[in-house]
Design a protein around this motif. Structure first.
Motif, PDB file in Angstrom:
ATOM      1  N   ALA A 234       0.876  -1.177   0.000  1.00  0.00           N
ATOM      2  CA  ALA A 234       0.000   0.000   0.000  1.00  0.00           C
ATOM      3  C   ALA A 234       0.909   1.220   0.000  1.00  0.00           C
ATOM      4  CB  ALA A 234      -0.909  -0.001   1.223  1.00  0.00           C
ATOM      5  N   THR A 235       0.888   1.966  -1.072  1.00  0.00           N
ATOM      6  CA  THR A 235       1.828   3.075  -1.232  1.00  0.00           C
ATOM      7  C   THR A 235       1.091   4.374  -1.537  1.00  0.00           C
ATOM      8  OG1 THR A 235       2.066   2.550  -3.588  1.00  0.00           O
ATOM      9  CG2 THR A 235       3.652   1.557  -2.077  1.00  0.00           C
ATOM     10  N   ARG A 236       1.801   5.482  -1.354  1.00  0.00           N
ATOM     11  CA  ARG A 236       1.225   6.785  -1.677  1.00  0.00           C
ATOM     12  C   ARG A 236       0.984   6.901  -3.175  1.00  0.00           C
ATOM     13  NH1 ARG A 236       4.695   7.881   2.232  1.00  0.00           N
ATOM     14  NH2 ARG A 236       6.416   8.601   0.926  1.00  0.00           N
ATOM     15  N   GLN A 237      -0.211   7.335  -3.528  1.00  0.00           N
ATOM     16  CA  GLN A 237      -0.582   7.503  -4.930  1.00  0.00           C
ATOM     17  C   GLN A 237      -0.752   8.968  -5.312  1.00  0.00           C
ATOM     18  OE1 GLN A 237      -0.853   4.789  -7.042  1.00  0.00           O
ATOM     19  NE2 GLN A 237      -0.105   3.615  -5.277  1.00  0.00           N
ATOM     20  N   GLY A 238      -0.679   9.860  -4.327  1.00  0.00           N
ATOM     21  CA  GLY A 238      -0.923  11.260  -4.630  1.00  0.00           C
ATOM     22  C   GLY A 238      -2.324  11.452  -5.157  1.00  0.00           C
ATOM     23  N   ASN A 239      -2.459  12.127  -6.301  1.00  0.00           N
ATOM     24  CA  ASN A 239      -3.772  12.359  -6.899  1.00  0.00           C
ATOM     25  C   ASN A 239      -4.108  11.330  -7.964  1.00  0.00           C
ATOM     26  OD1 ASN A 239      -4.511  14.619  -5.373  1.00  0.00           O
ATOM     27  ND2 ASN A 239      -3.280  15.967  -6.655  1.00  0.00           N
ATOM     28  N   ARG A 240      -3.582  10.141  -7.817  1.00  0.00           N
ATOM     29  CA  ARG A 240      -3.900   9.047  -8.725  1.00  0.00           C
ATOM     30  C   ARG A 240      -4.564   7.916  -7.951  1.00  0.00           C
ATOM     31  NH1 ARG A 240      -3.342  12.688 -11.645  1.00  0.00           N
ATOM     32  NH2 ARG A 240      -1.768  13.016 -13.269  1.00  0.00           N
ATOM     33  N   HIS A 241      -5.092   6.939  -8.666  1.00  0.00           N
ATOM     34  CA  HIS A 241      -5.755   5.791  -8.059  1.00  0.00           C
ATOM     35  C   HIS A 241      -4.825   4.590  -8.109  1.00  0.00           C
ATOM     36  CE1 HIS A 241      -8.728   2.575  -7.427  1.00  0.00           C
ATOM     37  NE2 HIS A 241      -9.519   3.506  -6.925  1.00  0.00           N
ATOM     38  N   ALA A 242      -4.893   3.753  -7.077  1.00  0.00           N
ATOM     39  CA  ALA A 242      -3.974   2.612  -7.012  1.00  0.00           C
ATOM     40  C   ALA A 242      -4.243   1.582  -8.092  1.00  0.00           C
ATOM     41  CB  ALA A 242      -4.073   1.954  -5.637  1.00  0.00           C
ATOM     42  N   ASN A 243      -5.480   1.488  -8.571  1.00  0.00           N
ATOM     43  CA  ASN A 243      -5.835   0.396  -9.476  1.00  0.00           C
ATOM     44  C   ASN A 243      -6.336   0.830 -10.846  1.00  0.00           C
ATOM     45  OD1 ASN A 243      -5.388  -1.495  -7.339  1.00  0.00           O
ATOM     46  ND2 ASN A 243      -7.369  -0.908  -6.489  1.00  0.00           N
ATOM     47  N   SER A 244      -6.778   2.077 -10.990  1.00  0.00           N
ATOM     48  CA  SER A 244      -7.420   2.503 -12.231  1.00  0.00           C
ATOM     49  C   SER A 244      -6.721   3.707 -12.833  1.00  0.00           C
ATOM     50  CB  SER A 244      -8.894   2.851 -11.971  1.00  0.00           C
ATOM     51  OG  SER A 244      -9.602   1.735 -11.491  1.00  0.00           O
ATOM     52  N   ALA A 245      -6.829   3.845 -14.153  1.00  0.00           N
ATOM     53  CA  ALA A 245      -6.278   4.997 -14.867  1.00  0.00           C
ATOM     54  C   ALA A 245      -7.044   5.163 -16.181  1.00  0.00           C
ATOM     55  CB  ALA A 245      -4.785   4.816 -15.131  1.00  0.00           C
ATOM     56  N   PRO A 246      -7.207   6.427 -16.602  1.00  0.00           N
ATOM     57  CA  PRO A 246      -6.855   7.670 -15.898  1.00  0.00           C
ATOM     58  C   PRO A 246      -7.889   7.977 -14.820  1.00  0.00           C
ATOM     59  CG  PRO A 246      -7.877   8.173 -18.008  1.00  0.00           C
ATOM     60  CD  PRO A 246      -7.740   6.677 -17.959  1.00  0.00           C
ATOM     61  N   PHE A 247      -7.397   8.369 -13.688  1.00  0.00           N
ATOM     62  CA  PHE A 247      -8.249   8.498 -12.508  1.00  0.00           C
ATOM     63  C   PHE A 247      -7.528   9.422 -11.535  1.00  0.00           C
ATOM     64  CE2 PHE A 247     -10.925   7.391  -9.059  1.00  0.00           C
ATOM     65  CZ  PHE A 247     -11.925   6.504  -9.453  1.00  0.00           C
ATOM     66  N   GLY A 248      -8.051  10.622 -11.304  1.00  0.00           N
ATOM     67  CA  GLY A 248      -7.390  11.523 -10.374  1.00  0.00           C
ATOM     68  C   GLY A 248      -7.485  12.967 -10.810  1.00  0.00           C
ATOM     69  N   ALA A 249      -6.504  13.777 -10.409  1.00  0.00           N
ATOM     70  CA  ALA A 249      -6.516  15.216 -10.650  1.00  0.00           C
ATOM     71  C   ALA A 249      -5.600  15.580 -11.816  1.00  0.00           C
ATOM     72  CB  ALA A 249      -6.080  15.958  -9.390  1.00  0.00           C
ATOM     73  N   PHE A 250      -6.054  16.551 -12.602  1.00  0.00           N
ATOM     74  CA  PHE A 250      -5.314  16.990 -13.784  1.00  0.00           C
ATOM     75  C   PHE A 250      -5.386  18.511 -13.899  1.00  0.00           C
ATOM     76  CE2 PHE A 250      -6.917  12.741 -14.386  1.00  0.00           C
ATOM     77  CZ  PHE A 250      -5.813  12.046 -14.860  1.00  0.00           C
ATOM     78  N   HIS A 251      -4.391  19.082 -14.562  1.00  0.00           N
ATOM     79  CA  HIS A 251      -4.317  20.531 -14.707  1.00  0.00           C
ATOM     80  C   HIS A 251      -5.069  21.006 -15.941  1.00  0.00           C
ATOM     81  CE1 HIS A 251      -1.394  21.465 -11.537  1.00  0.00           C
ATOM     82  NE2 HIS A 251      -0.867  20.272 -11.805  1.00  0.00           N
ATOM     83  N   ALA A 252      -5.893  22.045 -15.738  1.00  0.00           N
ATOM     84  CA  ALA A 252      -6.478  22.795 -16.848  1.00  0.00           C
ATOM     85  C   ALA A 252      -5.788  24.154 -16.884  1.00  0.00           C
ATOM     86  CB  ALA A 252      -7.980  22.937 -16.663  1.00  0.00           C
ATOM     87  N   ALA A 253      -6.319  25.092 -17.688  1.00  0.00           N
ATOM     88  CA  ALA A 253      -5.653  26.383 -17.854  1.00  0.00           C
ATOM     89  C   ALA A 253      -5.618  27.192 -16.558  1.00  0.00           C
ATOM     90  CB  ALA A 253      -6.342  27.190 -18.954  1.00  0.00           C
ATOM     91  N   ASP A 254      -6.635  27.024 -15.696  1.00  0.00           N
ATOM     92  CA  ASP A 254      -6.735  27.886 -14.512  1.00  0.00           C
ATOM     93  C   ASP A 254      -6.902  27.123 -13.200  1.00  0.00           C
ATOM     94  OD1 ASP A 254      -9.248  26.958 -15.043  1.00  0.00           O
ATOM     95  OD2 ASP A 254     -10.262  28.876 -14.758  1.00  0.00           O
ATOM     96  N   GLY A 255      -6.562  25.851 -13.197  1.00  0.00           N
ATOM     97  CA  GLY A 255      -6.685  25.114 -11.952  1.00  0.00           C
ATOM     98  C   GLY A 255      -6.759  23.617 -12.168  1.00  0.00           C
ATOM     99  N   LEU A 256      -7.215  22.919 -11.136  1.00  0.00           N
ATOM    100  CA  LEU A 256      -7.275  21.456 -11.163  1.00  0.00           C
ATOM    101  C   LEU A 256      -8.704  20.967 -11.316  1.00  0.00           C
ATOM    102  CD1 LEU A 256      -4.819  20.527  -8.267  1.00  0.00           C
ATOM    103  CD2 LEU A 256      -4.508  19.931 -10.670  1.00  0.00           C
TER     104      LEU A 256
END
Length: 407
Positions: A234-256
């Motif tokens: 069990a490890t740190r994934q940050g803004n990603r998911h341990a099992n699925s992709a794409p899944f999490g936070a992404f950058h747009a022009a003015d934020g997340l």
């Protein structure tokens, strides 16, 4: 003996009566875990009498102060009545005995052994009222090698493993931004009380409940614990998911913004939004496991597409296509959101004395029961005299307790 309370909701129709109407709770808790539990019970109509020391619950002095009143205390002590009582005085014993006889439920969150030394432990009170459901909330439970260790939410997060898996994979372990161990213990304690009360309906006997913050937090980590027990880290994934992709936070022009793609159907919809429908049939993205292996490449594709779009526009395009997505909101923004307002989540109240405060009720909606009716948190000792009178103490006895420093 009935002690009236403003925490119950007046309603003519029986189906509008709060589900815990008539339930009597004796509350010896302080700070967060215990008060969160008893606030949930008060929201559902229970009558909660909070017993406080002369200086009051520590939480009255903690957190953001508004005109000398704690916003934290107000949030988790709504719907209760406050009795100021010095438990270390011998004269308090008669008061406690009568309260124990009145109550259906007792809840405390002292360090193990303290309640017994104060004469309010399960053994003493259940002898007076065998039907009591008595709940003790602590950091590590009433037994075990860590039972005597002092515990705050930070300590529990650190020892549970939750802190170790939170944060950027390249950075240090990070605390979750809320006191989740305290809140988890409060929720599970309220659940346990309900289960024990239902059993009492059949047996007539009370129960003793041992609720540990550590146990509760560990039980709220099903994906992490099951992963470890199956032999995977069990490890740190940050803004990603341990099992699925794409899944999490992404950058747009003015934020997340976040998106969640957990199956082939959603990935095909995402590919359409990105203007690259062929991605859905590309062999390197054929399965969720394949996409997880190509997570970095997918993140670049998504952020290249979103780099020229404001967050709201990126989210609009994704959601209209059926891809789960949302902006990353601040707490202030979500409290002010149309959805929070429409759902009536934040209740603002002005107590008899002090500034207006707010809270969020327990979230379960009972059909036909109005919300937003729980009374504001009480001033320290505001209900002491009324409760003592209802318990049958006459003016002379009350005066004697005042002279002896009992109340």
């Amino acid at each position: 003996m009935t002690i009236s309370t403003t925490s119950t909701i007046a309603a003519d129709a029986a189906d509008a009566m709060p589900p815990l109407y008539g339930l009597k709770v004796l509350d010896f808790t302080r700070v967060l875990a215990g008060p969160f539990c008893t606030a949930m019970l008060a929201d559902a109509g229970a009558e909660v009498i909070k017993v406080e020391p002369f200086e009051g619950d520590d939480y009255r002095q903690m957190g953001l102060q508004v005109d000398g009143h704690s916003a934290n205390f107000a949030f988790v002590n709504r719907g209760k009545r406050s009795v100021r009582l010095n438990l270390k005085q011998a004269g308090a014993r008669d008061v406690i005995a009568r309260l124990a006889g009145w109550a259906d439920v007792v809840i405390e969150n002292f360090k193990p052994g303290v309640a017994d030394r104060l004469g309010i432990g399960y053994g003493a009170l259940s002898a007076l009222n065998p039907g009591l459901v008595y709940c003790s909330i602590s950091g590590f439970g009433q037994s075990g090698p860590w039972a005597e260790q002092p515990a705050y939410d930070t300590v529990i997060q650190a020892l549970s493993g939750l802190m170790d898996v939170t944060g950027d994979p390249a950075g240090a372990p990070t605390l979750v931004g809320e006191s989740v161990a305290d809140v988890a213990a409060g929720m599970f304690a309220s659940w346990g009380v309900m289960a024990a009360l239902w059993q009492r309906e059949r047996t007539g006997r009370g129960r003793y409940l041992d609720v540990a913050m550590y146990d509760c937090l560990l039980s709220m980590m099903p994906t992490l614990v099951s992963r470890v027990m199956a032999g995977a880290p069990a490890t740190r994934q940050g803004n990603r998911h341990a099992n699925s992709a794409p899944f999490g936070a992404f950058h747009a022009a003015d934020g997340l913004f976040v998106l969640a793609v957990a199956n082939n159907r959603l990935f095909a919809k995402l590919a359409e939004v990105l203007g690259q429908p062929a991605l859905a049939s590309a062999p390197e993205f054929a399965t969720n496991q394949d996409r997880k292996r190509q997570e970095a490449a997918l993140a670049r594709l998504i952020e290249d597409w979103a780099s020229a779009l404001p967050v709201q526009e990126a989210v609009r395009r994704l959601t209209e296509a059926g891809v789960p997505a949302a902006p990353v909101l601040s707490v202030a923004a979500t409290v002010a959101s149309d959805n929070a307002q429409a759902r009536g989540l934040v209740v603002r109240q002005r107590p008899a004395s002090g500034p207006a405060m707010c809270h969020v009720e327990q979230p379960v909606r009972f059909d036909a029961m109005p919300r937003g009716q729980t009374s504001a948190a009480p001033a320290l000792g505001a209900d002491t005299l009324a409760v003592l009178e209802a318990l049958g103490f006459d003016a002379g006895a009350v005066n004697a307790m005042q002279q002896q420093g009992v109340i």
